[in-house]
Design a protein around this motif. Structure first.
Motif, PDB file in Angstrom:
ATOM      1  N   UNK A 244       0.971  -1.324  -0.383  1.00 21.84           N
ATOM      2  CA  UNK A 244      -0.249   0.465   0.189  1.00 21.84           C
ATOM      3  C   UNK A 244       0.743   1.214   0.204  1.00 21.84           C
ATOM      4  N   UNK A 245       2.133   1.019   1.063  1.00 16.34           N
ATOM      5  CA  UNK A 245       2.444   2.406   0.546  1.00 16.34           C
ATOM      6  C   UNK A 245       3.263   2.653  -0.747  1.00 16.34           C
ATOM      7  N   UNK A 246       3.573   1.749  -1.689  1.00 13.26           N
ATOM      8  CA  UNK A 246       4.370   1.548  -2.988  1.00 13.26           C
ATOM      9  C   UNK A 246       3.084   2.764  -3.579  1.00 13.26           C
ATOM     10  N   UNK A 247       2.369   1.685  -3.048  1.00 18.62           N
ATOM     11  CA  UNK A 247       0.399   2.456  -4.047  1.00 18.62           C
ATOM     12  C   UNK A 247       0.392   4.056  -4.155  1.00 18.62           C
ATOM     13  N   UNK A 248       0.730   3.877  -2.468  1.00 18.46           N
ATOM     14  CA  UNK A 248       0.743   5.632  -2.522  1.00 18.46           C
ATOM     15  C   UNK A 248       1.554   6.727  -2.493  1.00 18.46           C
ATOM     16  N   UNK A 249       2.804   6.166  -2.603  1.00 14.58           N
ATOM     17  CA  UNK A 249       4.169   6.935  -3.227  1.00 14.58           C
ATOM     18  C   UNK A 249       4.175   8.148  -2.694  1.00 14.58           C
ATOM     19  N   UNK A 250       4.478   9.151  -3.480  1.00 14.22           N
ATOM     20  CA  UNK A 250       4.798  10.254  -2.815  1.00 14.22           C
ATOM     21  C   UNK A 250       3.753  11.221  -2.666  1.00 14.22           C
ATOM     22  N   UNK A 251       2.411  10.763  -2.297  1.00  7.50           N
ATOM     23  CA  UNK A 251       1.049  11.510  -2.426  1.00  7.50           C
ATOM     24  C   UNK A 251       1.174  12.308  -0.904  1.00  7.50           C
ATOM     25  N   UNK A 252       0.594  13.543  -1.196  1.00 12.67           N
ATOM     26  CA  UNK A 252       0.113  13.922   0.655  1.00 12.67           C
ATOM     27  C   UNK A 252      -0.921  13.544   0.777  1.00 12.67           C
ATOM     28  N   UNK A 253      -0.857  13.391   2.351  1.00  7.56           N
ATOM     29  CA  UNK A 253      -2.386  12.729   3.154  1.00  7.56           C
ATOM     30  C   UNK A 253      -3.895  12.416   2.518  1.00  7.56           C
ATOM     31  N   UNK A 254      -4.109  14.095   2.116  1.00  6.82           N
ATOM     32  CA  UNK A 254      -5.763  14.159   1.249  1.00  6.82           C
ATOM     33  C   UNK A 254      -5.283  12.781   0.470  1.00  6.82           C
ATOM     34  N   UNK A 255      -4.469  12.826  -0.939  1.00  8.67           N
ATOM     35  CA  UNK A 255      -4.622  11.922  -1.686  1.00  8.67           C
ATOM     36  C   UNK A 255      -3.843  10.799  -1.811  1.00  8.67           C
ATOM     37  N   UNK A 256      -2.856  10.208  -0.543  1.00 13.29           N
ATOM     38  CA  UNK A 256      -3.050   9.560  -0.276  1.00 13.29           C
ATOM     39  C   UNK A 256      -4.270   7.832   0.704  1.00 13.29           C
ATOM     40  N   UNK A 257      -4.999   9.233   0.879  1.00 13.06           N
ATOM     41  CA  UNK A 257      -6.589   8.024   1.496  1.00 13.06           C
ATOM     42  C   UNK A 257      -6.666   7.480   0.569  1.00 13.06           C
TER      43      UNK A 257
END
Length: 282
Positions: free
Chosen positions: A131-144
């Protein structure tokens, strides 16, 4: 009523049948929709058959609880909650927090209960890494949102594939589950990544093009919220924003904090229960 707000009637009926007379029972119903900037509850009542002593209160998580007990012999218990609610789109969360903000010790302490795993939301490290790889460098809002997409891609919605005791890893391993499971996995991953997250219980009108006045079969629903400077909601089961079709009942760490109905009784074993949810756009 504007297009950006719907008025919905929800009728939620649960009937328990017992193998013989039950001498007493103690129960809690969390079936009263909340009042927020997004949602206004115009009318709500909880009816119990046979008649019972009722006490209403607000619990630790902010949910309205209808507590009731019965002490006369009964072979059936029927709980019917009827509500009329105006619902609109999710308001903007407000100030956007960065990952450095979320690591602040005061904030970690403030949202401690929404950052720790529970028995229903704990996720194994390999899944967290993916999941961390899928989130990459996204900010928290986009990470959600990316976490929701990651879970949606890996889990199939299949009614009856799990039960209320199924935990996140069991559902993830199966690769299928219901909205409760998909929400538990999403919440668990967000917390593991350092994003405060909570489980939301409610209802969903299943038809975006719903005709006014047409009763439609619905069911209890669940989705997620995360904190990125304010609480933001999303429906990972359907991959849609929270809006005019979502009616919120309550929030908590997981399903166990917000079950629509729970209780204990003294007497013969239950022969099962029947649940019917009917949603009508007014």
């Amino acid at each position: 009523m504007g297009a950006d707000r719907w008025r919905l009637q929800v009728v939620h009926r649960t009937a328990f049948h017992y193998g013989g007379p039950v001498r007493s029972s103690y129960n809690e119903a969390r079936m009263t929709p909340e009042n927020t900037t997004r949602q206004t509850t115009l009318r709500s009542r909880v009816e119990i058959e046979p008649a019972a002593t009722v006490h209403a209160y607000r619990d630790y998580w902010g949910s309205t609880v209808t507590a009731f007990d019965l002490h006369g012999p009964h072979t059936e218990l029927v709980v019917t909650a009827t509500s009329v609610v105006e619902v609109g789109p999710e308001p903007h969360a407000g100030d956007v927090a960065g990952w450095d903000d979320l690591r602040d010790p005061d904030l970690v302490d403030r949202f401690g209960e929404m950052l720790r795993p529970t028995p229903l939301t704990a996720i194994d490290p390999p899944v967290v890494r993916a999941a961390r790889a899928a989130v990459a460098d996204a900010a928290p809002g986009e990470a959600g949102r990316r976490v929701c997409a990651f879970v949606h891609q890996h889990m199939e919605y299949l009614s009856g594939s799990t039960n209320v005791k199924t935990n996140a890893m069991q559902a993830w391993t199966k690769g299928k589950g219901v909205c409760q499971d998909i929400s538990h996995v999403s919440v668990g991953l967000m917390r593991a990544l350092g994003l405060p997250a909570r489980y939301v219980s409610g209802y969903l009108h299943p038809r975006p093009d719903a005709a006014i006045g047409e009763p439609v079969k619905g069911e209890s629903h669940a989705w997620v919220e995360w904190w990125d400077g304010g609480w933001s909601g999303y429906d990972p089961t359907n991959m849609v924003e929270i809006g005019t079709r979502h009616v919120t009942l309550g929030r908590g760490r997981d399903y166990r904090d917000v079950p629509p109905l729970k209780g204990i009784f003294s007497g013969p074993r239950s022969e099962g229960n029947a649940v019917v949810v009917e949603v009508t756009r007014l």
